[in-house]
Enzyme design. Structure first.
Site, mmCIF file in Angstrom:
data_model
loop_
_atom_site.group_PDB
_atom_site.id
_atom_site.type_symbol
_atom_site.label_atom_id
_atom_site.label_comp_id
_atom_site.label_asym_id
_atom_site.label_seq_id
_atom_site.Cartn_x
_atom_site.Cartn_y
_atom_site.Cartn_z
ATOM 1 N N GLY A 171 0.779 -1.226 0.000
ATOM 2 C CA GLY A 171 0.000 0.000 0.000
ATOM 3 C C GLY A 171 0.810 1.275 0.000
ATOM 4 O O GLY A 171 0.298 2.342 -0.345
ATOM 5 N N ASP A 197 1.495 -11.095 7.022
ATOM 6 C CA ASP A 197 1.992 -10.337 5.870
ATOM 7 C C ASP A 197 3.366 -9.739 6.137
ATOM 8 O O ASP A 197 3.992 -9.186 5.226
ATOM 9 C CB ASP A 197 1.005 -9.229 5.478
ATOM 10 C CG ASP A 197 0.673 -8.301 6.628
ATOM 11 O OD1 ASP A 197 0.096 -8.785 7.610
ATOM 12 O OD2 ASP A 197 0.998 -7.105 6.563
ATOM 13 N N ASN A 198 3.858 -9.876 7.380
ATOM 14 C CA ASN A 198 5.199 -9.397 7.728
ATOM 15 C C ASN A 198 6.187 -10.539 7.945
ATOM 16 O O ASN A 198 7.312 -10.298 8.388
ATOM 17 C CB ASN A 198 5.155 -8.546 9.007
ATOM 18 C CG ASN A 198 4.579 -7.161 8.755
ATOM 19 O OD1 ASN A 198 4.610 -6.671 7.635
ATOM 20 N ND2 ASN A 198 4.054 -6.543 9.792
#
Length: 500
Positions: free
Chosen positions: A137, A299-300
């Site tokens: 993003g 997602d990390n």
């Protein structure tokens, strides 16, 4: 422990393109109003074949206000360069500071690498709640290169502008966030945690409004160097979309291009086995470093086992299992002492995603090995930090547990303990009364390195607690004084030299 690739020749790669359109969206970088180079990590750049130009221009250093905006207009484009011109006699890409800004603030394509930035697609569990509405993003994959060890490396950005996944965000990064990322990655690299490196930080001179810090605040764009940006969340998106064909392609990509393994009869199972080991090792390294990542969402979590994307990180002052980094982690889900459990849970989500293409039984069997792998890696990481060589699984586990008990009971500062105990020697005195069992166990260990480096004679260890982070930022925010950051990076690297 973290790897230290050797200086490399410039070898551009475009491997990510083999995955195809379902994995990314071509995007354009933001047009920043201005740009001043604040940090250029020439040590990390040398590992992918990029060096300071020997042509006349600004004298390169490590940090500080180096390149003024007036130089940007004179920066040459990369388009006319041929491969021969890029590599030259010594095979490296030499960039002046102005050229550096052209590539790492204006994002002109690096010669021979990706022709356009790519916003990567992924989903993820955020504080264990599934979110299908995320992706890159405020960043993108800018380039791929090969390092001196022959590994594929990604150049990823943070704060480079809006993408299709920005939702209501501005796609920007605060300058303070970039400074904090420099400090985190430098410290973790020195402590031999497998981490991304901060390659570049450029002040973009926009004023940003943020709800969780004083605003308006200064803006920046950052470039990080990672072995990969393939996340657990990358697999989760494909499982969510029931795209088994794309999942199989991704498995092959990770095995062959990131793990350097030839896929066998059960490639997804082979991938999961490798990934579980890497994820368990990273969690163990966090514990030995006294580090709290703060946001261990799926997602990390990178398939290569590298820590990256540093937001509300902190180093724990003492062995406090409930110590948290994120003010919004109200339940302590990612507290210092729960990071192993969090990573185990994340590995389970990868297994769930891989169920798209493989039966559950072999994945469950591998997942059950996580606690033992974490325990072994925790002992290894502790021994490395203590500067002693391993003796055996049982002995090393016993020493690890004794150290943890003593640290928890004494509340001794972690950095002080590791600084004074390096090489396996413990001081005398009341402060060390809780460490008698540790002293007895350490007597059987041999040092892996002596204390001859001048760092071990320092009165205090090199630490990275929150008060110092804030003081470094205050010097920049109030006086535009980058000296304390310069000095801290130098001190951290000196400590790293003593430890390695």
């Amino acid at each position: 422990m973290a790897e230290n690739p050797q200086p490399a020749r410039y070898r551009p790669r475009t491997d990510i393109l083999a995955l195809g359109d379902p994995f990314f969206d071509p995007v354009e970088a933001a047009a920043f109003p201005d740009a001043t180079l604040r940090y250029r990590n020439d040590r990390a750049a040398a590992q992918i074949g990029i060096t300071p130009s020997r042509h006349p221009g600004p004298v390169p250093g490590s940090t500080g206000p180096r390149t003024m905006a007036s130089e940007i207009e004179a920066a040459p484009s990369a388009e006319p360069w041929t491969a021969e011109q890029v590599r030259g006699d010594d095979g490296v890409l030499a960039l002046t500071d102005a050229e550096w800004i052209t590539h790492f603030a204006r994002f002109a394509a690096l010669p021979g690498s990706l022709p356009q930035p790519l916003a990567l697609r992924y989903h993820g569990h955020q504080f264990q709640h599934y979110n299908p509405d995320i992706g890159d993003g405020r960043g993108f994959l800018f380039a791929q290169l090969e390092d001196g060890a022959g590994r594929l490396m990604d150049l990823g950005t943070k704060g480079s502008g809006q993408t299709p996944y920005s939702r209501f965000g501005d796609g920007r990064l605060t300058l303070k966030g970039g400074v904090r990322e420099i400090l985190a990655t430098e410290m973790l690299e020195a402590l031999s945690v497998t981490t991304s490196r901060t390659l570049s930080l450029i002040d973009t001179h926009e004023q940003l409004v943020r709800g969780d810090e004083p605003s308006p605040t200064r803006s920046a764009v950052m470039v990080r160097l990672n072995h990969s940006h393939v996340r657990i969340g990358t697999f989760q998106r494909l499982a969510y979309e029931r795209d088994g064909e794309a999942m199989a392609r991704l498995v092959d990509y990770v095995l062959s291009r990131l793990y350097h393994r030839t896929p066998g009869a059960e490639p997804a199972v082979e991938l999961f086995d490798e990934a579980v080991g890497r994820i368990a090792t990273l969690a163990a390294q966090f514990m030995a470093a006294g580090f709290v990542h703060g946001v261990l969402n799926t997602d990390n979590i990178n398939l290569t086992g590298e820590s990256f994307d540093y937001g509300p990180w902190r180093f724990a002052p003492s062995w406090d299992t409930g110590f948290t980094a994120a003010y919004f982690d109200h339940q302590g889900l990612y507290a210092y002492g729960r990071q192993g459990d969090a990573m185990h849970w994340n590995a389970m989500q990868l297994a769930v995603a891989l169920r798209t293409i493989v039966p559950a039984e072999p994945l469950i069997a591998i997942l059950e090995t996580f606690p033992a792998r974490f325990a072994r890696a925790a002992a290894d990481a502790l021994l490395w930090r203590l500067g002693v060589s391993p003796r055996g699984e049982a002995e090393d586990g016993a020493l690890h547990d004794a150290v943890v008990r003593a640290l928890a009971a004494s509340r001794m500062p972690l950095d002080r303990f590791y600084h004074e105990a390096f090489g396996g020697w413990l001081p005398e005195g009341d402060d060390w009364a809780a460490f008698e069992e540790v002293r007895a166990l350490l007597s059987d260990y041999r040092p892996r390195k002596d204390r001859s480096h001048p760092y071990w004679s320092d009165a205090a260890p090199c630490s990275m607690l929150i008060d110092e982070v804030e003081a470094i930022w205050a010097a920049i925010a109030e006086r535009d004084d980058w000296g304390p950051l310069d000095a801290k990076v130098a001190a951290i690297r000196r400590m790293g030299d003593a430890l390695r």
